[in-house]
Design a protein around this motif. Sequence first.
Motif, PDB file in Angstrom:
ATOM      1  N   MET A   1       0.864  -1.189   0.000  1.00  0.00           N
ATOM      2  CA  MET A   1       0.000   0.000   0.000  1.00  0.00           C
ATOM      3  C   MET A   1       0.891   1.226   0.000  1.00  0.00           C
ATOM      4  O   MET A   1       1.741   1.356   0.858  1.00  0.00           O
ATOM      5  N   TYR A   5       0.582  11.776   1.000  1.00  0.00           N
ATOM      6  CA  TYR A   5      -0.278  12.870   1.441  1.00  0.00           C
ATOM      7  C   TYR A   5       0.534  13.908   2.194  1.00  0.00           C
ATOM      8  O   TYR A   5       1.685  13.677   2.561  1.00  0.00           O
ATOM      9  N   ASN A   6      -0.131  14.988   2.408  1.00  0.00           N
ATOM     10  CA  ASN A   6       0.511  16.151   2.983  1.00  0.00           C
ATOM     11  C   ASN A   6       0.981  15.887   4.418  1.00  0.00           C
ATOM     12  O   ASN A   6       0.220  15.443   5.265  1.00  0.00           O
ATOM     13  N   THR A   8       1.585  17.835   6.768  1.00  0.00           N
ATOM     14  CA  THR A   8       0.996  18.665   7.817  1.00  0.00           C
ATOM     15  C   THR A   8      -0.304  18.076   8.344  1.00  0.00           C
ATOM     16  O   THR A   8      -0.761  18.438   9.408  1.00  0.00           O
ATOM     17  N   ALA A   9      -0.902  17.154   7.597  1.00  0.00           N
ATOM     18  CA  ALA A   9      -2.199  16.619   8.010  1.00  0.00           C
ATOM     19  C   ALA A   9      -2.070  15.315   8.785  1.00  0.00           C
ATOM     20  O   ALA A   9      -3.053  14.675   9.075  1.00  0.00           O
ATOM     21  N   ILE A  56       2.512   5.474   2.411  1.00  0.00           N
ATOM     22  CA  ILE A  56       2.056   4.399   3.295  1.00  0.00           C
ATOM     23  C   ILE A  56       2.595   3.059   2.812  1.00  0.00           C
ATOM     24  O   ILE A  56       2.530   2.760   1.619  1.00  0.00           O
ATOM     25  N   PHE A  99      -1.838   1.875  11.237  1.00  0.00           N
ATOM     26  CA  PHE A  99      -3.298   1.966  11.148  1.00  0.00           C
ATOM     27  C   PHE A  99      -3.801   1.025  10.056  1.00  0.00           C
ATOM     28  O   PHE A  99      -3.028   0.406   9.327  1.00  0.00           O
ATOM     29  N   GLY A 100      -5.130   0.937   9.917  1.00  0.00           N
ATOM     30  CA  GLY A 100      -5.733   0.084   8.898  1.00  0.00           C
ATOM     31  C   GLY A 100      -6.318  -1.187   9.488  1.00  0.00           C
ATOM     32  O   GLY A 100      -6.021  -1.554  10.633  1.00  0.00           O
ATOM     33  N   THR A 101      -7.168  -1.832   8.679  1.00  0.00           N
ATOM     34  CA  THR A 101      -7.909  -2.998   9.180  1.00  0.00           C
ATOM     35  C   THR A 101      -7.833  -4.187   8.231  1.00  0.00           C
ATOM     36  O   THR A 101      -8.712  -5.041   8.248  1.00  0.00           O
ATOM     37  N   PHE A 102      -6.816  -4.240   7.398  1.00  0.00           N
ATOM     38  CA  PHE A 102      -6.669  -5.375   6.474  1.00  0.00           C
ATOM     39  C   PHE A 102      -6.075  -6.535   7.269  1.00  0.00           C
ATOM     40  O   PHE A 102      -4.861  -6.647   7.409  1.00  0.00           O
ATOM     41  N   ALA A 198      -4.085  -1.475  -8.337  1.00  0.00           N
ATOM     42  CA  ALA A 198      -5.524  -1.406  -8.627  1.00  0.00           C
ATOM     43  C   ALA A 198      -5.878  -2.353  -9.771  1.00  0.00           C
ATOM     44  O   ALA A 198      -6.883  -3.079  -9.702  1.00  0.00           O
ATOM     45  N   ALA A 220      -9.957  -6.679  -0.308  1.00  0.00           N
ATOM     46  CA  ALA A 220      -8.818  -6.190  -1.088  1.00  0.00           C
ATOM     47  C   ALA A 220      -8.117  -5.019  -0.418  1.00  0.00           C
ATOM     48  O   ALA A 220      -8.743  -4.207   0.270  1.00  0.00           O
ATOM     49  N   GLU A 221      -6.825  -4.980  -0.625  1.00  0.00           N
ATOM     50  CA  GLU A 221      -6.056  -3.782  -0.268  1.00  0.00           C
ATOM     51  C   GLU A 221      -5.309  -3.348  -1.529  1.00  0.00           C
ATOM     52  O   GLU A 221      -4.721  -4.177  -2.228  1.00  0.00           O
ATOM     53  N   ILE A 222      -5.342  -2.055  -1.780  1.00  0.00           N
ATOM     54  CA  ILE A 222      -4.836  -1.540  -3.060  1.00  0.00           C
ATOM     55  C   ILE A 222      -3.688  -0.582  -2.813  1.00  0.00           C
ATOM     56  O   ILE A 222      -3.717   0.209  -1.881  1.00  0.00           O
ATOM     57  N   PHE A 224      -1.994   2.735  -3.377  1.00  0.00           N
ATOM     58  CA  PHE A 224      -2.396   4.041  -3.929  1.00  0.00           C
ATOM     59  C   PHE A 224      -1.492   5.121  -3.413  1.00  0.00           C
ATOM     60  O   PHE A 224      -0.594   4.852  -2.622  1.00  0.00           O
TER      61      PHE A 224
ATOM     62  N   LYS B 113      -7.352   4.618  -8.678  1.00  0.00           N
ATOM     63  CA  LYS B 113      -6.645   3.536  -7.987  1.00  0.00           C
ATOM     64  C   LYS B 113      -7.489   2.865  -6.919  1.00  0.00           C
ATOM     65  O   LYS B 113      -7.025   1.930  -6.287  1.00  0.00           O
ATOM     66  N   LEU B 163      -4.143  15.386  -4.383  1.00  0.00           N
ATOM     67  CA  LEU B 163      -4.459  16.498  -3.481  1.00  0.00           C
ATOM     68  C   LEU B 163      -3.908  17.843  -3.958  1.00  0.00           C
ATOM     69  O   LEU B 163      -4.643  18.830  -4.009  1.00  0.00           O
ATOM     70  N   PRO B 195      -6.171  12.033   5.658  1.00  0.00           N
ATOM     71  CA  PRO B 195      -5.227  13.171   5.637  1.00  0.00           C
ATOM     72  C   PRO B 195      -5.594  14.204   4.560  1.00  0.00           C
ATOM     73  O   PRO B 195      -5.494  15.405   4.787  1.00  0.00           O
ATOM     74  N   LYS B 198      -8.488  16.313   5.749  1.00  0.00           N
ATOM     75  CA  LYS B 198      -8.094  17.360   6.718  1.00  0.00           C
ATOM     76  C   LYS B 198      -7.515  18.569   5.986  1.00  0.00           C
ATOM     77  O   LYS B 198      -7.865  19.714   6.273  1.00  0.00           O
ATOM     78  N   THR B 199      -6.617  18.296   5.032  1.00  0.00           N
ATOM     79  CA  THR B 199      -6.025  19.402   4.270  1.00  0.00           C
ATOM     80  C   THR B 199      -7.101  20.167   3.516  1.00  0.00           C
ATOM     81  O   THR B 199      -7.131  21.406   3.517  1.00  0.00           O
ATOM     82  N   LYS B 221     -16.238  -2.631   3.467  1.00  0.00           N
ATOM     83  CA  LYS B 221     -14.936  -3.158   3.056  1.00  0.00           C
ATOM     84  C   LYS B 221     -15.050  -3.951   1.753  1.00  0.00           C
ATOM     85  O   LYS B 221     -14.152  -3.944   0.930  1.00  0.00           O
ATOM     86  N   PRO B 225     -12.332  -0.965  -1.077  1.00  0.00           N
ATOM     87  CA  PRO B 225     -11.102  -1.374  -0.386  1.00  0.00           C
ATOM     88  C   PRO B 225     -10.505  -0.308   0.537  1.00  0.00           C
ATOM     89  O   PRO B 225      -9.796  -0.647   1.478  1.00  0.00           O
ATOM     90  N   ASN B 228     -10.232  -0.578   4.352  1.00  0.00           N
ATOM     91  CA  ASN B 228      -9.157  -1.268   5.065  1.00  0.00           C
ATOM     92  C   ASN B 228      -8.098  -0.311   5.585  1.00  0.00           C
ATOM     93  O   ASN B 228      -7.348  -0.646   6.490  1.00  0.00           O
ATOM     94  N   VAL B 229      -8.003   0.848   4.969  1.00  0.00           N
ATOM     95  CA  VAL B 229      -6.962   1.803   5.364  1.00  0.00           C
ATOM     96  C   VAL B 229      -7.552   2.925   6.225  1.00  0.00           C
ATOM     97  O   VAL B 229      -7.001   3.269   7.270  1.00  0.00           O
TER      98      VAL B 229
END
Lengths: 224, 344
Positions: A1, A5-6, A8-9, A56, A99-102, A198, A220-222, A224, B113, B163, B195, B198-199, B221, B225, B228-229
């Motif tokens: 995975m 992302y930014n 700051t967030a 990630i 984090f995450g739940t896969f 994907a 599934a986990e993708i 990205f 994706k 983003l 994230p 939030k931005t 889920k 997908p 899951n994240v």
Amino acid sequence: MHSAYNCTAVDIYPTHVISHTLTGLHGHVIKLPMIFPFKPGQVAGLTLNDTIPVRIYSIAGSDFKNWIEFLFDVKSQGVLTPKLAELKAGDKIFMTKPFGTFAADEKPAYWIATGTGVAPFKIMADAGLHVNKHLIHGVGKSKNFYFRKYFEETFGENYIKCCSREISKDCFKGRVTDYIGQLPTLPAGINYYLCGSAEMVIDTRDLLISKGVSFENIIAEIYF
Amino acid sequence: MQKQALFGKTSDELKIIVKQLNLPAFTAKQLADWFYKKDVNRFDEMTNLSKEARQLLENQFITGLSEPIKVQISDDGTKKYLYRSLQGKYIEAAYIPEADRHTLCVSTQVGCKMGCLFCMTAKQGFQGQLTAGEILNQIRSLPERDLITNIVYMGMGEPLDNLDETMKSLEVLTSDYGFAMSPKRITVSTIGIIPGMKTFIEKSRCNLAVSLHSPFEEDRKKLMPIQNVYPLNEVLDTIRSYDFSRQRRISFEYIMFKGLNDTPRHVKELVRILNGIRCRINLLRFHPIPGTPLQSSENITIEWFRDELKSKGFMTTIRQSRGQDIEAACGMLSTKELLNKKTD
């Protein structure tokens, strides 16, 4: 995975590299201190400073006490992975809380991955969840069967290697979808866990559905 | 090497570029005026720039503006426009005229994706990010541009997975130097990339729509997908931590799937998880895509679902299905074009 992302967030925490090893043709494994608890299958964000977007990665290994590992390959156009590839033991790195739940359970299942998508299944196997599982791993070149020896020892004949770009001993010649496509039947009522790009996830999911697997049994986990 | 496009640049980006070219600082404002306030598509039409400046820009940049290459027109007036990105990929924008508003639905990525089970765009896989200019070109080069009242970022792609370019396009759309559009008229839809949310919430004033589709995490889920994240409960906690009580609107998109998310149990759980969030719920009919195991709920069920949610105090609407006689589901037109290209 993998996702950017930014910075700051999201909260990032300083830590350091314990070791950095190479695996296969393109794989890198970095080991970090286990500074947060986690569940097998979870991801964490990594970056090198607050100007580089966090990406990630699935946690790929751990002794569940002192350290965790991440598997990645270098994206030549990427911002982070070329820099991660230069890290040495002792270098500073930042990570988010996992984090995450896969997460798989102890029931029989198929685990299907391509490339570095095998990472969450490695940590699930480390946690002892490999019993009653089939692992189907697809790569282009046979040297990129990351953790091959470990998986061969752990899964035995339930470890199926699919190699699409070369003929290799003990490997199915073709993609994971080619392998699944030629299976006469697939077990019903069990879960199928997918991790990869994907395109891989969508093609594999469509194929499983066309072969009679309920979409409700596909998780599934993708990247990205 | 392909020349860089100037259309879609923010004011700050234009200032840096004109400085690098040793042009007067005010050239940045002039460029923004030509691009965002006036209907000019070529550097040589920018008549208040010196001849030398125009030539310099022409030599080193492209505008990045391009007309749609195809349009499909529905009996109900909906038009689906196909654009070619700067990399030669296909993206689509849907123009939806109604009595009191004219909405344009724009794309932010080529493909996607996220792999949602119900989405046609997902079937294309991911082919690339759009620049802010390519996002804005869908608006600027639309024949009905002057009629547009509302813009929704609900076309191909996940806006918050792109983003930076999404945020830049929103800046240009809402800034005085840009299109000066009210942020209240713009809605960005996400599947819940926390994230990015939030931005977006902190740095823009536009509305947010979140794709929900099931209030039960285990069921969601299987459809999405991303669950899951970024689990739904954390998405909702994030939303609760911001103030949506004033001008800004938060809405939840809910595609109705027969037998899957349209029962009293789902109403009850939706009410529970959305408790305390002042929001709107948009119910959508599912437009089947090839090979899908999913079916749309019956109209009578959708209306019942709406009435139940309304009776619990949630503003709930059923979105009208538009453009059903053309390629209604998002991604259908561009997928068709992609397949044609592969066949060629």
